[in-house]
Enzyme design. Structure first.
Site, PDB file in Angstrom:
ATOM      1  N   GLU A 205      30.693   7.921   3.560  1.00 27.61           N
ATOM      2  CA  GLU A 205      30.540   6.562   4.063  1.00 27.61           C
ATOM      3  C   GLU A 205      31.882   5.958   4.499  1.00 27.61           C
ATOM      4  O   GLU A 205      31.913   4.973   5.231  1.00 27.61           O
ATOM      5  CB  GLU A 205      29.878   5.670   3.017  1.00 27.61           C
ATOM      6  CG  GLU A 205      30.684   5.461   1.750  1.00 27.61           C
ATOM      7  CD  GLU A 205      29.863   4.811   0.640  1.00 27.61           C
ATOM      8  OE1 GLU A 205      30.460   4.036  -0.119  1.00 27.61           O
ATOM      9  OE2 GLU A 205      28.654   5.074   0.535  1.00 27.61           O
TER      10      GLU A 205
ATOM     11  N   ARG B 294      15.802   8.098  10.826  1.00 34.55           N
ATOM     12  CA  ARG B 294      16.578   8.555   9.674  1.00 34.55           C
ATOM     13  C   ARG B 294      15.753   9.513   8.814  1.00 34.55           C
ATOM     14  O   ARG B 294      14.531   9.367   8.705  1.00 34.55           O
ATOM     15  CB  ARG B 294      17.048   7.362   8.841  1.00 34.55           C
ATOM     16  CG  ARG B 294      17.954   6.423   9.624  1.00 34.55           C
ATOM     17  CD  ARG B 294      18.486   5.293   8.773  1.00 34.55           C
ATOM     18  NE  ARG B 294      19.406   5.771   7.736  1.00 34.55           N
ATOM     19  CZ  ARG B 294      20.022   4.968   6.886  1.00 34.55           C
ATOM     20  NH1 ARG B 294      19.832   3.662   6.951  1.00 34.55           N
ATOM     21  NH2 ARG B 294      20.848   5.457   5.981  1.00 34.55           N
TER      22      ARG B 294
ATOM     23  N   ARG C 247      20.231   0.077  -6.899  1.00 34.37           N
ATOM     24  CA  ARG C 247      19.804   0.913  -8.019  1.00 34.37           C
ATOM     25  C   ARG C 247      19.491   0.054  -9.245  1.00 34.37           C
ATOM     26  O   ARG C 247      18.508   0.294  -9.954  1.00 34.37           O
ATOM     27  CB  ARG C 247      20.897   1.938  -8.359  1.00 34.37           C
ATOM     28  CG  ARG C 247      20.948   3.120  -7.385  1.00 34.37           C
ATOM     29  CD  ARG C 247      22.237   3.919  -7.557  1.00 34.37           C
ATOM     30  NE  ARG C 247      22.243   5.163  -6.781  1.00 34.37           N
ATOM     31  CZ  ARG C 247      22.457   5.232  -5.467  1.00 34.37           C
ATOM     32  NH1 ARG C 247      22.691   4.111  -4.776  1.00 34.37           N
ATOM     33  NH2 ARG C 247      22.440   6.402  -4.847  1.00 34.37           N
TER      34      ARG C 247
ATOM     35  N   LYS D  13      26.609  -2.444  -2.781  1.00 37.77           N
ATOM     36  CA  LYS D  13      25.221  -2.325  -2.353  1.00 37.77           C
ATOM     37  C   LYS D  13      24.523  -1.201  -3.104  1.00 37.77           C
ATOM     38  O   LYS D  13      23.389  -1.351  -3.559  1.00 37.77           O
ATOM     39  CB  LYS D  13      25.146  -2.048  -0.854  1.00 37.77           C
ATOM     40  CG  LYS D  13      23.700  -1.900  -0.338  1.00 37.77           C
ATOM     41  CD  LYS D  13      23.631  -1.264   1.022  1.00 37.77           C
ATOM     42  CE  LYS D  13      23.892   0.232   0.926  1.00 37.77           C
ATOM     43  NZ  LYS D  13      23.617   0.949   2.194  1.00 37.77           N
TER      44      LYS D  13
ATOM     45  N   SER E 289      20.358  13.908   2.486  1.00 35.92           N
ATOM     46  CA  SER E 289      20.737  12.657   1.823  1.00 35.92           C
ATOM     47  C   SER E 289      20.577  12.803   0.321  1.00 35.92           C
ATOM     48  O   SER E 289      19.515  13.222  -0.167  1.00 35.92           O
ATOM     49  CB  SER E 289      19.868  11.496   2.307  1.00 35.92           C
ATOM     50  OG  SER E 289      20.130  10.326   1.552  1.00 35.92           O
ATOM     51  N   SER E 290      21.612  12.432  -0.422  1.00 39.43           N
ATOM     52  CA  SER E 290      21.515  12.444  -1.879  1.00 39.43           C
ATOM     53  C   SER E 290      20.511  11.405  -2.379  1.00 39.43           C
ATOM     54  O   SER E 290      20.048  11.482  -3.521  1.00 39.43           O
ATOM     55  CB  SER E 290      22.885  12.179  -2.499  1.00 39.43           C
ATOM     56  OG  SER E 290      23.341  10.864  -2.188  1.00 39.43           O
TER      57      SER E 290
END
Length: 418
Positions: free
Chosen positions: A306, A117, A23, A18, A163-164
């Site tokens: 994750e 989020r 990306r 994903k 978050s990156s």
């Protein structure tokens, strides 16, 4: 979830990543010519990305095994426009910079869970770059981006500690900014460092020239192009299958494991080896062969967070206590993953407690019951692992796994011969 009567012995193929798929779609939309993306993930998140890019003006054509993405054409974007984000962090964070490139006013909104989020890091950075954003004072969906036909770019401070993806969103769009982008990280280190490496790798593949100097990232303006791109299998989705071999004392091969990758899921090979599982790699893929006995472990999962749900589930059956640390940011994912894991694993008899930045797991006899998934795909995978050793585990809303692996339940049952 089914409980096998004997050790598993199976060969499994998992769908495309994903993280790579979305990306690649973004960079394809920014390219100067069409890109054929082969073996992409076909899931809710990936479809939401294609739909969002379609609203912004990037046409797509689909076959059974590939998607052709055409470059963004701003004239195709309605004004005003609306983009549905679902519960996809990548869509919510990666597409607002693209909306800023066009002349339309674009409103973004998603599922109730998405509104909780983190979004502040990317919205604040875009605003600092001159993008007109109306979030009503709350940096979360719903919000509106008023495009002006382009973004100047330049130097910007980015707090990606939550978050990156905040950093990746800016880097992916950077080649299309008039001055490119120089993003300087502020605050604590971003989680999931491998995903930043993944972003840089894909930028290079599509013809950009990103540079990194410590906590500073520079992407100059560039004309992008990659006529043909193949997506790797999703190694995070492969992890529970290899863990099934460890828990049942069986053997599982995952096909087409890449020889070299930036995916954080590749770390599962090192983890299982550390836990005494035999892990071998050949031209066909990766095979794990376990004994059914696992020691406890002290793990820092900051860069591979994750995997926390499936790792925590697996360690419930270790012979000694375990600790997972470095993953406080999981409280802001699809759900509060730390609270959900502590609640659900303990509900079934496990002794799992939250710490300041992770989980403490003390092995304890587990029992049947319902495992609630909180609309979180990774919790479905965690529940499946519990079901390997505990008969009678019912999984609430297993279809939520369709976010990243629509065929997971069928593949899992096939592995078990059920």
């Amino acid at each position: 979830m089914p409980t096998p009567a004997r050790p598993v012995d199976a060969t499994v193929r998992v769908p495309g990543s994903k993280s790579i798929t979305n990306r690649a779609y973004v960079l394809a939309a920014l390219a100067s010519t069409a890109t054929l993306v082969r073996h992409p993930l076909d899931s809710r998140d990936a479809r939401l990305m294609i739909d969002a890019l379609g609203v912004l003006g990037a046409r797509s054509e689909h076959t059974d095994t590939a998607v052709r993405i055409h470059p963004l054409e701003s004239r195709r974007c309605p004004d005003p426009a609306e983009i549905a984000l679902g519960n996809s962090g990548t869509v919510a964070r990666f597409t607002p910079p693209l909306a800023a490139l066009g002349p339309a006013t674009v409103r973004f909104d998603g599922d109730p869970a998405l509104r909780r989020r983190p979004m502040a890091g990317v919205l604040r950075a875009l605003r600092d770059l001159g993008v007109d954003i109306d979030d009503g004072g709350d940096p979360a969906p719903p919000f509106t981006v008023r495009g002006t036909g382009g973004v100047r770019g330049g130097v910007v401070d980015v707090d990606a500690s939550a978050s990156s993806q905040f950093l990746s969103a800016l880097l992916l769009a950077g080649p299309a900014f008039r001055e490119g982008i120089t993003a300087r990280l502020v605050g604590s280190a971003p989680p999931s460092g491998p995903h930043i490496a993944m972003t840089l790798d894909l930028l290079r593949t599509f013809g950009a020239a990103p540079l990194r100097d410590g906590t500073e990232f520079h992407v100059p303006p560039a004309t992008l192009g990659c006529p043909d791109y193949t997506v790797e299998p999703d190694l995070s989705s492969a992890a529970p299958f290899l863990m099934a071999a460890a828990l049942t004392g069986g053997s599982v091969r995952v096909l087409d494991w890449p020889a070299s990758t930036t995916q954080p899921g590749d770390w599962v090979r090192s983890l299982l080896t550390e836990l005494g599982v035999s892990v071998t790699t050949d031209e066909r893929g990766v095979t794990a062969t376990g004994s059914g006995v696992l020691p406890g472990a002290e793990l820092d999962l900051h860069d591979v967070s994750e995997l926390t749900p499936v790792v925590a589930a697996m360690l419930c059956f270790a012979t000694e206590p375990s600790t997972i640390r470095g993953v406080a940011h999981l409280r802001g994912h699809e759900t509060d993953r730390l609270a959900a894991l502590a609640t659900e694993l303990s509900r079934l008899g496990g002794r799992v407690t939250e710490t300041g930045d992770g989980l403490r797991i003390v092995p304890s006899p587990m029992r049947s019951g319902t495992f609630h998934t909180y609309d979180d795909h990774r919790l479905v995978m965690a529940a499946a692992l519990i079901g390997l050793r505990v008969p009678g585990v019912a999984v609430e809303n297993p279809a939520t796994v369709g976010k990243t692996f629509p065929g997971f339940v069928e593949a899992w049952s096939g592995m078990l011969g059920a």
